[in-house]
Design a protein around this motif. Structure first.
Motif, PDB file in Angstrom:
ATOM      1  N   GLN A  98      16.305 -71.642  -9.682  1.00  0.00           N
ATOM      2  CA  GLN A  98      16.958 -70.439  -9.401  1.00  0.00           C
ATOM      3  C   GLN A  98      18.493 -70.285  -9.734  1.00  0.00           C
ATOM      4  O   GLN A  98      18.944 -71.429  -9.863  1.00  0.00           O
ATOM      5  CB  GLN A  98      16.577 -70.192  -7.836  1.00  0.00           C
ATOM      6  CG  GLN A  98      17.146 -71.470  -6.954  1.00  0.00           C
ATOM      7  CD  GLN A  98      16.974 -71.174  -5.541  1.00  0.00           C
ATOM      8  OE1 GLN A  98      17.059 -70.164  -4.890  1.00  0.00           O
ATOM      9  NE2 GLN A  98      16.673 -72.253  -4.976  1.00  0.00           N
ATOM     10  N   ASN A  99      18.809 -69.234  -9.649  1.00  0.00           N
ATOM     11  CA  ASN A  99      20.396 -68.979  -9.935  1.00  0.00           C
ATOM     12  C   ASN A  99      20.897 -69.202  -8.633  1.00  0.00           C
ATOM     13  O   ASN A  99      21.020 -68.704  -7.514  1.00  0.00           O
ATOM     14  CB  ASN A  99      20.352 -67.518 -10.110  1.00  0.00           C
ATOM     15  CG  ASN A  99      21.724 -67.343 -10.571  1.00  0.00           C
ATOM     16  OD1 ASN A  99      22.645 -68.350 -10.802  1.00  0.00           O
ATOM     17  ND2 ASN A  99      22.391 -65.952 -10.942  1.00  0.00           N
ATOM     18  N   LEU A 100      21.708 -70.433  -8.652  1.00  0.00           N
ATOM     19  CA  LEU A 100      22.332 -71.202  -7.580  1.00  0.00           C
ATOM     20  C   LEU A 100      23.636 -70.621  -7.501  1.00  0.00           C
ATOM     21  O   LEU A 100      24.648 -70.984  -6.490  1.00  0.00           O
ATOM     22  CB  LEU A 100      22.274 -72.771  -7.534  1.00  0.00           C
ATOM     23  CG  LEU A 100      20.975 -73.317  -7.502  1.00  0.00           C
ATOM     24  CD1 LEU A 100      20.979 -75.019  -7.442  1.00  0.00           C
ATOM     25  CD2 LEU A 100      20.393 -73.014  -6.177  1.00  0.00           C
ATOM     26  N   ASN A 158      20.300 -75.516 -15.372  1.00  0.00           N
ATOM     27  CA  ASN A 158      19.630 -74.539 -15.747  1.00  0.00           C
ATOM     28  C   ASN A 158      19.291 -73.618 -14.493  1.00  0.00           C
ATOM     29  O   ASN A 158      18.550 -74.056 -13.584  1.00  0.00           O
ATOM     30  CB  ASN A 158      18.372 -75.014 -16.532  1.00  0.00           C
ATOM     31  CG  ASN A 158      17.584 -73.648 -17.042  1.00  0.00           C
ATOM     32  OD1 ASN A 158      18.226 -72.546 -17.235  1.00  0.00           O
ATOM     33  ND2 ASN A 158      16.343 -73.777 -16.898  1.00  0.00           N
ATOM     34  N   ASN A 159      20.154 -72.467 -14.330  1.00  0.00           N
ATOM     35  CA  ASN A 159      19.951 -71.630 -13.074  1.00  0.00           C
ATOM     36  C   ASN A 159      18.755 -70.500 -13.518  1.00  0.00           C
ATOM     37  O   ASN A 159      18.499 -69.650 -12.517  1.00  0.00           O
ATOM     38  CB  ASN A 159      21.089 -70.809 -13.054  1.00  0.00           C
ATOM     39  CG  ASN A 159      22.077 -71.659 -12.083  1.00  0.00           C
ATOM     40  OD1 ASN A 159      21.581 -72.776 -11.514  1.00  0.00           O
ATOM     41  ND2 ASN A 159      23.428 -71.021 -11.656  1.00  0.00           N
ATOM     42  N   ASP A 160      17.996 -70.577 -14.605  1.00  0.00           N
ATOM     43  CA  ASP A 160      16.899 -69.858 -14.773  1.00  0.00           C
ATOM     44  C   ASP A 160      15.773 -70.312 -14.115  1.00  0.00           C
ATOM     45  O   ASP A 160      15.509 -71.659 -13.897  1.00  0.00           O
ATOM     46  CB  ASP A 160      16.690 -69.642 -16.239  1.00  0.00           C
ATOM     47  CG  ASP A 160      17.874 -68.811 -17.234  1.00  0.00           C
ATOM     48  OD1 ASP A 160      18.448 -68.375 -16.816  1.00  0.00           O
ATOM     49  OD2 ASP A 160      17.562 -69.137 -18.713  1.00  0.00           O
ATOM     50  N   SER A 161      14.978 -69.345 -14.029  1.00  0.00           N
ATOM     51  CA  SER A 161      13.637 -69.629 -13.191  1.00  0.00           C
ATOM     52  C   SER A 161      12.584 -70.416 -14.176  1.00  0.00           C
ATOM     53  O   SER A 161      12.125 -71.328 -13.820  1.00  0.00           O
ATOM     54  CB  SER A 161      12.981 -68.652 -12.648  1.00  0.00           C
ATOM     55  OG  SER A 161      12.536 -67.577 -13.558  1.00  0.00           O
ATOM     56  N   VAL A 218      26.849 -74.535 -17.170  1.00  0.00           N
ATOM     57  CA  VAL A 218      25.695 -73.923 -16.462  1.00  0.00           C
ATOM     58  C   VAL A 218      24.870 -72.976 -17.185  1.00  0.00           C
ATOM     59  O   VAL A 218      25.813 -71.908 -17.851  1.00  0.00           O
ATOM     60  CB  VAL A 218      26.464 -73.416 -15.161  1.00  0.00           C
ATOM     61  CG1 VAL A 218      25.225 -72.671 -14.460  1.00  0.00           C
ATOM     62  CG2 VAL A 218      26.751 -74.639 -14.316  1.00  0.00           C
ATOM     63  N   ALA A 262      26.057 -75.049  -8.795  1.00  0.00           N
ATOM     64  CA  ALA A 262      25.399 -75.850  -9.937  1.00  0.00           C
ATOM     65  C   ALA A 262      26.384 -76.759 -10.796  1.00  0.00           C
ATOM     66  O   ALA A 262      25.755 -77.685 -11.167  1.00  0.00           O
ATOM     67  CB  ALA A 262      24.968 -74.538 -11.159  1.00  0.00           C
ATOM     68  N   TYR A 311      22.548 -69.362 -17.487  1.00  0.00           N
ATOM     69  CA  TYR A 311      21.680 -68.280 -16.654  1.00  0.00           C
ATOM     70  C   TYR A 311      21.675 -67.215 -17.715  1.00  0.00           C
ATOM     71  O   TYR A 311      22.582 -66.728 -18.000  1.00  0.00           O
ATOM     72  CB  TYR A 311      22.340 -67.882 -15.551  1.00  0.00           C
ATOM     73  CG  TYR A 311      21.596 -66.748 -14.904  1.00  0.00           C
ATOM     74  CD1 TYR A 311      20.592 -67.152 -14.205  1.00  0.00           C
ATOM     75  CD2 TYR A 311      22.166 -65.637 -14.883  1.00  0.00           C
ATOM     76  CE1 TYR A 311      20.048 -66.131 -13.606  1.00  0.00           C
ATOM     77  CE2 TYR A 311      21.418 -64.515 -14.117  1.00  0.00           C
ATOM     78  CZ  TYR A 311      20.270 -64.908 -13.641  1.00  0.00           C
ATOM     79  OH  TYR A 311      19.470 -63.867 -12.838  1.00  0.00           O
ATOM     80  N   GLU A 335      17.238 -78.943 -13.692  1.00  0.00           N
ATOM     81  CA  GLU A 335      16.494 -77.411 -13.537  1.00  0.00           C
ATOM     82  C   GLU A 335      16.751 -77.304 -12.177  1.00  0.00           C
ATOM     83  O   GLU A 335      16.137 -77.934 -11.019  1.00  0.00           O
ATOM     84  CB  GLU A 335      14.872 -77.795 -13.801  1.00  0.00           C
ATOM     85  CG  GLU A 335      14.643 -78.051 -15.047  1.00  0.00           C
ATOM     86  CD  GLU A 335      14.755 -76.746 -16.133  1.00  0.00           C
ATOM     87  OE1 GLU A 335      14.618 -76.728 -17.356  1.00  0.00           O
ATOM     88  OE2 GLU A 335      15.166 -75.556 -15.541  1.00  0.00           O
ATOM     89  N   ASN A 336      17.213 -76.303 -12.023  1.00  0.00           N
ATOM     90  CA  ASN A 336      17.702 -75.754 -10.376  1.00  0.00           C
ATOM     91  C   ASN A 336      16.450 -74.971  -9.956  1.00  0.00           C
ATOM     92  O   ASN A 336      16.592 -74.611  -8.662  1.00  0.00           O
ATOM     93  CB  ASN A 336      19.097 -74.964 -10.420  1.00  0.00           C
ATOM     94  CG  ASN A 336      20.341 -76.249 -10.570  1.00  0.00           C
ATOM     95  OD1 ASN A 336      20.073 -77.197 -10.348  1.00  0.00           O
ATOM     96  ND2 ASN A 336      21.023 -75.584 -11.433  1.00  0.00           N
TER      97      ASN A 336
END
Length: 290
Positions: free
Chosen positions: A98-100, A78-81, A48, A105, A50, A95-96
């Motif tokens: 957002q930070n989940l 990927n928890n980055d925007s 994960v 994640a 971030y 690609e998530n």
């Protein structure tokens, strides 16, 4: 959320493109049925990201250096925007948007994983020894998690990367500096918990327990999972003869935010395993002591 989830592959590809990975898989799976069976994915490495792009590049490079066969896949959540691009067609990025959080994640990655065995890694782990993959051979119907020793960059054992079951008494001992320093041991042994920074687990064992409890945004989800495994009759095996370096804190938030997540997760852990009254008492003591 579902609308944020998409796969990306290599540098230069669009964020939702899977063409390079699909071409790679197609090339890998051409051949006879026997060859295809031999190329079945055995292990999926889950990472994960971030705010960890620099160390992630190092982690992926060191990992691929020891993965000489084709029976594995690597997934990065990927928890980055901002979209993440990596330089290997063997790496799939989810690609998530957002930070989940760490646990959620990883649960998403586990559902996408093709391997029978999962290896969870922090993006700031590196310098994997050649015998690292042999840890997976120690997984059994009873031994559900196998982990290496995490070390600091200078090679010293990383404190609090392994430990005994966290209860109110052991928490008090730990805070007084009297807790068992299991990370200083040198012989492989069963332990009560290991860090989620690096461990192997069968996908079936992970799924049977619903993966990580997503009520933990960050911290304590690894202790929770290990405790549930032990309460189910399983065991956690830790092998300090296999060492992985960990530059802890590479993806860290501000110190205040870290503390906020840490204490929220600690509250949830003690509520889950020791009841709401115990958790309330700990919150009261925390206010008095701090």
């Amino acid at each position: 959320s579902a609308q944020h989830m998409r796969l990306s592959t290599v540098r230069g590809a669009s964020a939702d493109s899977t063409e390079a990975y699909d071409q790679y898989v197609e090339g890998e799976t051409q051949g006879s049925n026997e060859e295809m069976c031999q190329k079945r994915v055995m292990c999926s490495f889950l990472i994960v990201n971030y705010n960890s792009r620099d160390v992630l590049t190092r982690c992926l490079g060191d990992l691929e250096d020891i993965l000489l066969s084709s029976d594995y896949d690597i997934l990065v959540g990927n928890n980055d925007s901002e979209p993440l691009h990596v330089g290997s067609p063997r790496v799939r990025v989810i690609e998530n948007g957002q930070n989940l959080g760490f646990g959620k994640a990883h649960n998403i990655l586990a559902r996408e994983a093709k391997g029978d065995i999962l290896c969870l890694l922090n993006p700031d782990t590196y310098h994997f020894p050649k015998n690292f993959l042999l840890l997976a051979d120690k997984l059994t119907d009873h031994t559900h998690i196998v982990a290496p020793l995490l070390t600091n960059p200078d090679g010293s054992p990383q404190a609090w990367s392994v430990g005994q079951t966290l209860t109110p008494p052991t928490l008090l001992l730990n805070n007084c500096g009297l807790g068992k320093k299991i990370w200083e041991k040198t012989t492989p042994q069963n332990v009560d918990w290991v860090s989620g920074g690096a461990f192997f687990i069968r996908k079936s064992a992970f799924e049977e327990r619903g993966g990580f409890d997503e009520n933990y945004f960050l911290y304590f989800e690894d202790l929770d999972l290990c405790r549930r495994i032990i309460e189910d009759g399983g065991s956690i095996y830790w092998d300090p003869t296999t060492k992985v370096m960990h530059s802890s804190g590479a993806s860290s938030l501000s110190r205040d935010t870290q503390k906020e997540h840490y204490y929220a997760s600690q509250n949830h852990y003690f509520t889950t395993f020791h009841g709401a009254q115990t958790a309330k008492l700990l919150r009261t003591l925390r206010k008095i002591l701090h």
